[in-house]
Design a protein around this motif. Structure first.
Motif, PDB file in Angstrom:
ATOM      1  N   VAL A  69      13.883  52.287 -56.256  1.00 32.02           N
ATOM      2  CA  VAL A  69      13.251  51.046 -55.815  1.00 32.02           C
ATOM      3  C   VAL A  69      11.830  51.361 -55.333  1.00 32.02           C
ATOM      4  O   VAL A  69      11.624  52.300 -54.554  1.00 32.02           O
ATOM      5  CB  VAL A  69      14.069  50.390 -54.676  1.00 32.02           C
ATOM      6  CG1 VAL A  69      13.354  49.158 -54.130  1.00 32.02           C
ATOM      7  CG2 VAL A  69      15.468  50.032 -55.170  1.00 32.02           C
ATOM      8  N   TYR A  70      10.866  50.561 -55.789  1.00 29.80           N
ATOM      9  CA  TYR A  70       9.482  50.725 -55.344  1.00 29.80           C
ATOM     10  C   TYR A  70       9.368  50.351 -53.869  1.00 29.80           C
ATOM     11  O   TYR A  70       9.610  49.218 -53.487  1.00 29.80           O
ATOM     12  CB  TYR A  70       8.538  49.837 -56.156  1.00 29.80           C
ATOM     13  CG  TYR A  70       8.451  50.200 -57.615  1.00 29.80           C
ATOM     14  CD1 TYR A  70       7.749  51.338 -58.008  1.00 29.80           C
ATOM     15  CD2 TYR A  70       9.053  49.417 -58.592  1.00 29.80           C
ATOM     16  CE1 TYR A  70       7.654  51.681 -59.355  1.00 29.80           C
ATOM     17  CE2 TYR A  70       8.952  49.755 -59.932  1.00 29.80           C
ATOM     18  CZ  TYR A  70       8.258  50.884 -60.306  1.00 29.80           C
ATOM     19  OH  TYR A  70       8.166  51.216 -61.632  1.00 29.80           O
ATOM     20  N   ARG A  71       8.993  51.324 -53.036  1.00 28.57           N
ATOM     21  CA  ARG A  71       8.791  51.077 -51.602  1.00 28.57           C
ATOM     22  C   ARG A  71       7.332  50.730 -51.331  1.00 28.57           C
ATOM     23  O   ARG A  71       7.023  49.875 -50.509  1.00 28.57           O
ATOM     24  CB  ARG A  71       9.177  52.309 -50.786  1.00 28.57           C
ATOM     25  CG  ARG A  71       8.786  52.191 -49.315  1.00 28.57           C
ATOM     26  CD  ARG A  71       9.151  53.419 -48.534  1.00 28.57           C
ATOM     27  NE  ARG A  71      10.561  53.469 -48.253  1.00 28.57           N
ATOM     28  CZ  ARG A  71      11.125  52.922 -47.179  1.00 28.57           C
ATOM     29  NH1 ARG A  71      10.404  52.277 -46.312  1.00 28.57           N
ATOM     30  NH2 ARG A  71      12.411  53.025 -46.991  1.00 28.57           N
ATOM     31  N   LEU A  72       6.435  51.423 -52.005  1.00 32.78           N
ATOM     32  CA  LEU A  72       4.999  51.220 -51.807  1.00 32.78           C
ATOM     33  C   LEU A  72       4.328  51.338 -53.173  1.00 32.78           C
ATOM     34  O   LEU A  72       4.630  52.259 -53.934  1.00 32.78           O
ATOM     35  CB  LEU A  72       4.461  52.294 -50.864  1.00 32.78           C
ATOM     36  CG  LEU A  72       2.965  52.308 -50.621  1.00 32.78           C
ATOM     37  CD1 LEU A  72       2.707  52.590 -49.160  1.00 32.78           C
ATOM     38  CD2 LEU A  72       2.262  53.329 -51.494  1.00 32.78           C
ATOM     39  N   VAL A  73       3.428  50.401 -53.464  1.00 24.56           N
ATOM     40  CA  VAL A  73       2.701  50.436 -54.734  1.00 24.56           C
ATOM     41  C   VAL A  73       1.229  50.224 -54.413  1.00 24.56           C
ATOM     42  O   VAL A  73       0.844  49.196 -53.843  1.00 24.56           O
ATOM     43  CB  VAL A  73       3.216  49.349 -55.710  1.00 24.56           C
ATOM     44  CG1 VAL A  73       2.459  49.413 -57.023  1.00 24.56           C
ATOM     45  CG2 VAL A  73       4.717  49.515 -55.948  1.00 24.56           C
ATOM     46  N   GLY A  74       0.395  51.204 -54.759  1.00 26.04           N
ATOM     47  CA  GLY A  74      -1.030  51.131 -54.481  1.00 26.04           C
ATOM     48  C   GLY A  74      -1.719  50.004 -55.243  1.00 26.04           C
ATOM     49  O   GLY A  74      -1.232  49.529 -56.270  1.00 26.04           O
TER      50      GLY A  74
END
Length: 163
Positions: A69-74
């Motif tokens: 699961v994507y927690r942080l995406v720049g």
């Protein structure tokens, strides 16, 4: 009684062929892990990683059907994808056309507990940027199991004819 010999590690064979930003991020990750197999998320300081933040992804390894699961995406990654997948499963929101390819990269990192490089090109949503190399770096809160994966991709601008 003598101490244990100092553990020496060499960089992966593929590292020298990578762009400077991927090499720099790998070396930062390597310093933060010290003598451990991999660092914990808490070992990484966002201030130290400032040049990489727009292109970073932090992915949680979860114990359910979502797997990753994507927690942080720049911000650069959001722009390239044309959407923000934060909080969503990788399987349904991968940057590449074939989600199974993305899952294989994450699986490789979890199984090997080691950095992984993917050199498969992926075109951005607006067809103006090409992802050339992506590095996958394992993180572990308990020192043995991968619970997060730090991802960063090197990109190149391209001018493709509109079809």
């Amino acid at each position: 009684m003598t101490g244990l010999p100092h553990m020496t590690r060499s960089a992966p064979d593929w590292l020298d062929a990578m762009p400077a930003d991927i090499q720099a991020l790998y070396h930062y990750w390597d310093r933060q892990r010290g003598e451990r197999l991999m660092p914990a998320r808490g070992d990484l300081d966002p201030l130290d990683m400032k040049p990489f933040l727009p292109g970073l992804l932090l992915v949680d390894v979860v114990a359910d059907d979502r797997l990753y699961v994507y927690r942080l995406v720049g911000t650069r990654e959001v722009e390239l994808r044309g959407k923000d997948p934060t909080g969503l499963a990788v399987v349904d929101n991968a940057f590449c056309a074939d989600p199974s390819h993305a899952l294989r990269n994450y699986d490789q990192v979890v199984l090997s507990r080691a950095p992984w490089i993917d050199t498969t090109p992926h075109l951005s949503a607006d067809r103006h940027k090409l992802s050339l190399e992506s590095i996958f770096l394992p993180l572990s809160s308990n020192g043995t199991e991968v619970d997060k994966i730090l991802v960063y991709a090197a990109h190149k601008s391209v001018d493709l004819p509109l079809v």
